[in-house]
Design an enzyme around this catalytic site. Sequence first.
Site, PDB file in Angstrom:
ATOM      1  N   GLU A   1       0.828  -1.210   0.000  1.00 56.33           N
ATOM      2  CA  GLU A   1       0.000   0.000   0.000  1.00 56.33           C
ATOM      3  C   GLU A   1       0.868   1.268   0.000  1.00 56.33           C
ATOM      4  O   GLU A   1       0.553   2.239  -0.676  1.00 56.33           O
ATOM      5  CB  GLU A   1      -0.950  -0.018   1.205  1.00 56.33           C
TER       6      GLU A   1
ATOM      7  N   GLU B   1      -4.627  -9.086   3.521  1.00 53.43           N
ATOM      8  CA  GLU B   1      -5.319  -8.715   4.756  1.00 53.43           C
ATOM      9  C   GLU B   1      -6.558  -9.556   5.065  1.00 53.43           C
ATOM     10  O   GLU B   1      -6.866  -9.803   6.224  1.00 53.43           O
ATOM     11  CB  GLU B   1      -5.751  -7.246   4.722  1.00 53.43           C
TER      12      GLU B   1
END
Length: 725
Positions: A119, A139
């Site tokens: 990210e 995630e």
Amino acid sequence: MGSNNNGRTTLEVGADGVAVITIINPPVNSLSPDVLHSLKESYDEALQRDDVKAIVVTGTNGKFSGGFDITSFDGMQSGKVEQPKLGFVSVEIVSDTLEAAKKPSVAAIDGLALGGGLEVAMACHARISTPTAQLGLPELQLGVIPGFGGTQRLPRLVGLTKSLEMMLTSKPVKGEEAVGLGLVDAVVSSHELIETARRWTLDILARRKPWVATLYKTEKLEPLGEAREIFNFARAQARKRAPNLKHPLVCIDVIEEGIVAGPRAGLWKEAEAFQVLLKSDTCKSLVHIFFAMRGTSKVPGITDRGLMPRQVRKVAVLGGGLMGSGIATALILCNYTVILKEVNEKFLEAGIDRVKANLQSRVKKGKMSQEKFEKAISLLSGVLDYERFRDVDMVIEAVIENVSLKQQIFADLEKFCSPHCILASNTSTIDLNLIGERTKSQDRIVGAHFFSPAHVMPLLEIVRTRQTSPQIIVDMLDVGKKIKKTPIVVGNCTGFAVNRMFFSYTQLGLFLVERGTDVYRIDRVITKFGMPMGPFRLADLVGFGVAIASGMQFIENFPERIYKSMLVPLMQEDKRTGEGTRKGFYSYDNKRKPSPDPELYKYIEKSRSISGVAVDPKFVKLSDKDIVEMIFFPVVNETCRVLAEGIAVKAADLDIASVMGMGFPPYRGGIMFWADSLGSKYIYCRLEEWTKMYGEFFKPCAFLAEMAAKGAPLSAAVEQAKSRL
Ligand SMILES: NC(=O)c1ccc[n+]([C@@H]2O[C@H](COP(=O)([O-])OP(=O)(O)OC[C@H]3O[C@@H](n4cnc5c(N)ncnc54)[C@H](O)[C@@H]3O)[C@@H](O)[C@H]2O)c1
Ligand SMILES: *[C@@H]1O[C@H](CO)[C@@H](O)[C@H](O)[C@H]1NC(C)=O
Ligand SMILES: *[C@@H]1O[C@H](CO)[C@@H](O)[C@H](O)[C@H]1NC(C)=O
Ligand SMILES: *[C@@H]1O[C@H](CO)[C@@H](O)[C@H](O)[C@H]1NC(C)=O
Ligand SMILES: *[C@@H]1O[C@H](CO)[C@@H](O)[C@H](O)[C@H]1NC(C)=O
């Protein structure tokens, strides 16, 4: 810049005016709160300094970053660690500091760029990676969604379909593939990585390369109408794949928000959803499983002595049956040289053919290349005697279950193998001490209990006796990990951990059925709870022959806890013994697809009349919750006993045993974690209630009673002082 313990970043400015910001937090450069604060400080400094024109972000030790620091989840969930304010990382640091900066950034990626790591990289204005780097957003595996803008930026780099696939499956892509997808801008070798990134960021500054703010890219996004279809398809698939999980749907909603209402709105929705999911039971359970998986190879008194695993190169497998050939397959797949011993040419050939068939099925499924097949099979050779056992480092015995045969084999092994050789038996029923009785090698005898099929099932029970030396256990743990199994160390008892914990699974099903609960409904309710199969479908798969053989041991050892039903013996009389005979609790078509069989009710009637049990309307209308509890609380009871007897050293190991050995849903955290979510007192009271109504069979064990009286969680008994082994 942050404390040394929880990681930091460094900033180095070169003569070219490029500042290299390095994330340092071994072993995987995870993004702890300290690292994130330090990253912001380094950025602020780089943006202020006049001698810095452009920025490269990278990691150390051949890794970019493994992502958000999972060890800090626990503190944030329990409220012990203050959560950063909403949007602090995602909006303030990643978007408004990195991506919106007046100086260009390039991410230089080697090794891992996962979760938060990717990210951060996606917020840079370009990405350079090595061909083998792994980039992904895993995630969802932990019950949360990407929280640093990943749900907004990944779709804008690789398109909706691919980004949904990457997030929903948690599977990373390699650098080579990532460049084709548009996730990275160029692939170079690791020694050229930093130099290339430096030049790239200067090229961006000079406008020779595009200066891209990922968050506002749109050309990869599908038009709204098409996007809606993609989302609906993804939702349908997510519901089908994991009907009990909410967070994959939340992830899709958050992505959609960014497409419909714009990326900033998407970022805020992501941040809010992340905070809610972080505190969910699903997330707590999955994080527990994450750590419990890694914790099984830490055994108090064994792995804390500074022993190093010895190198195992060559392994001999005795017996080329179902188990032996599966074990040999698992070993050669991981580059161990294997010699397979059988009693005669015919059996040997059959054993080798089984190994070949195991490998071939991988080739057919596209999981293995022909070249890898040839390489693996070349590591296997067959023998009929012990001539070549002298330089073997480990033997795994998987012959038929016969005490005197096994005793003879171990006496022979002692003669033919070197004194350092590990002697393992995959016996499931025979006392290891008895097997080693005729040897002086009891300190190097250990159990290696694989689950069938051994090359597929992920769990390995390492069974130690009082004599097994710590070195041998350390060696076994190492081999177990190298063949990609999750090893758990257990003591000796009937059924070891998994089979013992779950021995009541089908029995309780039979108890309910005789009283009027529908067979197929039980299986449906248990599958809905999250098990891959209900007790009856599982009994069919295993086959009644095997089920009864192993059941016999439990009858011998725990006679007070056997529910005696005639249903299975009656079916057996008619040669209905499971999937193998095409008829069991279900009937099976040519493709082995199970369907309910009305004939079954005839057997149920007969079994009821023999046991003199009448249908009880209460059982006919039992709620789903009652079915789940009646099936699983006895499993909890037995798991408590396994723990109390010191068969396992920690409750978390038994959670892993239930998940990896029986497919208990990981998002419920394993059997003990789940039990604790309901409370020891509640479970105790229900078992007591059933004891009054249906007899001693349901009695809670002493350990459960003790924990309930104290109001303590069952998994609190961390280590038993005395391990019975
Ligand atoms: N497969 C299962 O589902 C299952 C279930 C319960 C227990 N087990 C246990 O697994 C072990 C093996 O099971 P399996 O299913 O592979 O059995 P199997 O009968 O398919 O294979 C055993 C093989 O070992 C060979 N063998 C016998 N003596 C030998 C010797 N001295 N040296 C080398 N090979 C020898 C036999 O010829 C036979 O091919 C047994 O200990 C059994 O109790 C297996
Ligand atoms: C496989 O093992 C051999 C020696 O046993 C070793 O030389 C080789 O490097 C190994 N290959 C891999 C891919 O690990
Ligand atoms: C067990 O093995 C011994 C020794 O090999 C053999 O003599 C005996 O017949 C076997 N027993 C059974 C039940 O197979
Ligand atoms: C192992 O367990 C079995 C079954 O309970 C028992 O018969 C045997 O004595 C045990 N062996 C040891 C060493 O505890
Ligand atoms: C729980 O364990 C006890 C032994 O301590 C046993 O008597 C009882 O039958 C078990 N109950 C269930 C439901 O398995």
